[in-house]
Write an enzyme that holds these catalytic residues in place. Structure first.
Site, mmCIF file in Angstrom:
data_model
loop_
_atom_site.group_PDB
_atom_site.id
_atom_site.type_symbol
_atom_site.label_atom_id
_atom_site.label_comp_id
_atom_site.label_asym_id
_atom_site.label_seq_id
_atom_site.Cartn_x
_atom_site.Cartn_y
_atom_site.Cartn_z
ATOM 1 N N ASP A 66 -1.350 11.453 13.375
ATOM 2 C CA ASP A 66 -1.784 11.528 14.771
ATOM 3 C C ASP A 66 -0.608 11.529 15.745
ATOM 4 O O ASP A 66 -0.806 11.649 16.948
ATOM 5 C CB ASP A 66 -2.722 10.355 15.100
ATOM 6 N N ASP A 103 -3.629 2.352 4.539
ATOM 7 C CA ASP A 103 -2.777 2.281 5.715
ATOM 8 C C ASP A 103 -1.382 2.723 5.302
ATOM 9 O O ASP A 103 -0.967 2.528 4.158
ATOM 10 C CB ASP A 103 -2.743 0.856 6.270
ATOM 11 N N ASP A 128 1.494 1.694 5.497
ATOM 12 C CA ASP A 128 2.455 0.743 4.924
ATOM 13 C C ASP A 128 1.897 0.044 3.687
ATOM 14 O O ASP A 128 2.548 -0.837 3.130
ATOM 15 C CB ASP A 128 2.848 -0.307 5.966
ATOM 16 N N ASP A 160 -13.828 -0.173 10.331
ATOM 17 C CA ASP A 160 -14.018 -0.354 8.891
ATOM 18 C C ASP A 160 -15.272 -1.162 8.576
ATOM 19 O O ASP A 160 -16.157 -0.708 7.848
ATOM 20 C CB ASP A 160 -12.769 -0.992 8.273
#
Length: 704
Positions: free
Chosen positions: A170, A217, A219, A314
């Protein structure tokens, strides 16, 4: 059937429990009952069968129910000496106690029988395995944070023609596009950033075709066994829409870093991922946590994709899937690891977003009234949302004794010894029972520090989200940063030192009143003791605000791996073991046959039994038989080999769980007290230093 049995047992016990809760007793007999309850729960705690933990839950609920019944019927400041101010303060405390009681009971129901689900086997024929799209969403994170996740995803143990890796960028960054092209993954962008992460994933769903979606995610680095550990459950039951695994962190969060408790005291998330999600799974209510999970595409498409109405997309997504009759599963084996927030301010910002999002769901899609959910799902989702409303109750508990000490208000209209006789079993049984149930995942009294740190910051966002769910926006949590020096974060700490100062004043006034002689010394001593406890908790929050320096951009992971060392490709190699490894360096035992000096160039092979890619490094330190080396610039093959050795091993994080210590309430209380005293000391040092030096950003923190 097990769920039905538990419900029937609870119904059968309701009538005798009511009689025990409402029975009036004198001070002597209530004290006798309290002592008996405390002895009984400590005897039950020593019995290993988990069914005795259920008995402890029942006993704890009885003690707490009896206390609240007594509080509501005999201690409100009503009658001829009615005082509106006293009543107002009393109702505030009663409200906080009712909230805590609700969370206690719902928590017991939620974790009444953790499922401990095992991974299901995959078909022996790999050609029958389904196709999987792996999504790695990113917005403003640096490429250095994202690279390991992408390389680990490419190395998953799954047929290469049956999975594709997508970086959902994004930020629309050219360096990301170039990296993706170089390593052979797909770079997806969109024209806008509408609906943040949820919108990013929904946009990617339109351009992909895999039967299942695995989300990480950027990371969160997966171990190579991730799909093999999760996909069997999906194939075994076609009604399962979600398989979630724990969020595990290989770096310390601000609590662990600033208090030096990393891998000594369970962090804030361990209770949720270690126990609560397993408890949710028993009720078919384990929910999506945004990462480290696999979702069934057909289930996502049925509900219109990832939910976009709230900032906790979520949990909202899994709530909708559950309401449509889809099932979920939780595999409580760490299959990925990520970076924790580096600073307390970033941590607070992340928790504010979670709290606001849960309050939004509570307002717009309340699980208690949403059609399609079963009893257990309503309880589990409701408790998860109600938990984030602790801001006001926590502040009430931290200030209530001051009403008596500073204002003379009688918010509990009862003799001090009687209050103790009813409150002691309520508090002690809840503490001991939670210690037995939560075991190694949450140590006693630490929740009070976590909640105190966040209480003032989540109070307004949660209330506003209930009033107007459209307020607020999705904020990305920064990862991969550094803290360049020790300092006391006075901006974050303002609420803590206000609470600490008020309780210190209240404590001093209480001691003066006690020495001067009081008509009700028992009540006075009870409030002084309560204030002393609050001082320790507020002091602990102040200690967390003492930011410790973190200048390493790559986190060291203490791990023992077999390795080999050599000077160059033409010299002999010698086996050794690592002490710690990071993305930029490694510490190893120096083989006795090898001689190196600072500045020498060496080559290192990690896990030689499974790997043949040598890493180039430069010796930075050599002393006492230990070599610390810094990696030189790596090729993609070398970087991928390092990622697999450090993060990608199937057993990479299991050993961390095995070293966790179980809770001992008295030891935990002493531990919390230690940090509370340290925080109080550091506050006074900072205060006097600030008064006399007038530092601009905040004085350096005490190094102790």
């Amino acid at each position: 059937m097990r769920q039905l049995s538990i419900v029937l047992i609870l119904v059968a016990m309701a009538l005798p429990a009511y009689a025990l809760v409402t029975a009036p007793l004198s001070l002597f007999w209530q004290a006798f009952t309290a002592i008996g309850m405390v002895i009984a729960v400590n005897v039950l705690r020593r019995l290993h069968d988990y069914r005795w933990a259920l008995a402890m839950m029942g006993l704890s609920v009885l003690a707490s129910s009896r206390y609240l019944y007594w509080r509501l019927t005999e201690t409100l400041p009503l009658g001829q000496e009615f005082n509106a101010w006293d009543l107002f303060l009393s109702l505030g405390l009663i409200g906080a106690e009712l909230y805590a009681y609700t969370i206690l009971v719902l928590g017991f129901v939620q974790t009444i029988w953790p499922l401990h689900r095992k991974p299901a086997a995959l078909p022996a024929d790999a050609s029958q395995w389904p196709t999987v799209d792996i999504f790695i969403p990113s917005y403003n994170e640096p490429l250095a944070v994202v690279r390991p996740t992408v390389l680990a995803a490419l190395a998953l143990d799954w047929p290469r023609d049956k999975f594709n890796v997508y970086v959902l960028d994004d930020g629309r960054r050219e360096e990301f596009r170039a990296f993706c092209e170089h390593v052979g993954v797909t770079h997806i962008t969109r024209a806008d950033n509408k609906h943040a992460k949820a919108g990013n994933i929904n946009a990617a769903l339109k351009h992909t075709r895999g039967e299942y979606i695995a989300i990480f995610d950027c990371d969160h680095i997966p171990v190579r066994s991730f799909l093999q550990m999760t996909m069997g459950t999906m194939l075994a039951d076609r009604e399962v829409s979600l398989v979630q695994t724990p969020h595990h962190f290989f770096s310390p969060d601000p609590f662990e870093k600033n208090l030096n408790t990393f891998r000594k005291v369970p962090n804030e998330g361990e209770l949720f991922y270690g126990l609560i999600q397993d408890g949710n799974d028993f009720w078919d209510a384990s929910f999506f946590c945004g990462s480290c999970a696999v979702l069934r595409r057909t289930a996502l498409e049925e509900i219109g994709g990832i939910a976009t109405e709230t900032v906790t997309e979520d949990a909202h997504t899994s709530l909708r899937m559950h309401s449509r009759g889809w099932k979920s599963a939780y595999i409580n084996i760490p299959q990925a690891a990520g970076l924790a927030t580096e600073s307390l301010s970033a941590h607070v910002g992340q928790r504010i977003r979670w709290a606001r999002g849960m309050a939004q769901i509570f307002r717009v899609d309340n699980p208690m009234f949403k059609p399609g959910l079963n009893f257990g799902q309503r309880i589990c989702y409701s408790n998860a949302m109600l938990h984030f409303f602790y801001g006001l109750p926590r502040l009430i508990f931290l200030t209530s004794p001051l009403a008596y000490l500073l204002l003379g208000a009688e918010i509990i209209k009862a003799q001090g010894w009687m209050v103790l006789a009813y409150a002691a079993p309520h508090v002690i049984l809840a503490t001991v029972t939670n210690s037995r149930v939560q075991g190694p995942f949450r140590h006693s009294f630490w929740a009070e520090i976590y909640e105190t740190v966040l209480a003032t910051f989540i109070l307004v966002p949660t209330l506003l989200a209930v009033i107007n769910p459209k307020l607020g926006k999705f904020n990305v949590t920064a990862k991969g940063g550094i803290v360049d020096r020790d300092y006391f974060d006075k901006d974050i700490a303002r609420p803590y030192y206000l609470l600490f100062s008020l309780n210190m004043i209240g404590f001093a006034v209480g001691i003066i009143r006690l020495l001067a002689g009081s008509a009700h010394p028992d009540t006075l001593m009870l409030n002084i003791g309560w204030t002393m406890y609050n001082l320790l908790i507020a002091g602990g929050a102040l200690a967390v605000a003492n930011e410790k320096r973190q200048v390493r951009t790559a986190v060291r992971v203490r791990t023992k791996l077999q390795a080999a060392m050599r000077l160059d490709a033409d010299s002999g190699a010698y086996l050794t073991d690592t002490l710690d490894v990071s993305y930029s360096g490694v510490a190893l035992q120096l083989p006795p046959e090898l001689t190196v000096a600072t500045g020498d160039h060496i080559q290192i092979l990690l896990m030689p039994e499974r790997n043949d890619v040598w890493l180039d490094a430069t010796v930075r330190r050599n002393s006492h038989g230990i070599v610390a080396a810094q990696m030189t610039e790596m090729s993609i093959a070398q970087e991928s080999a390092l990622v697999q050795a450090l993060f990608g091993r199937a057993d990479a994080w299991i050993q961390w769980r095995e070293t966790q210590r179980s809770d001992k309430p008295l030891s935990a209380l002493l531990n919390v007290g230690h940090y509370g005293l340290r925080g109080g000391r550091d506050f006074f040092q900072w205060f006097f230093r600030s008064v006399f030096t007038r530092g601009s950003r905040g004085a350096p923190a005490n190094s102790a």
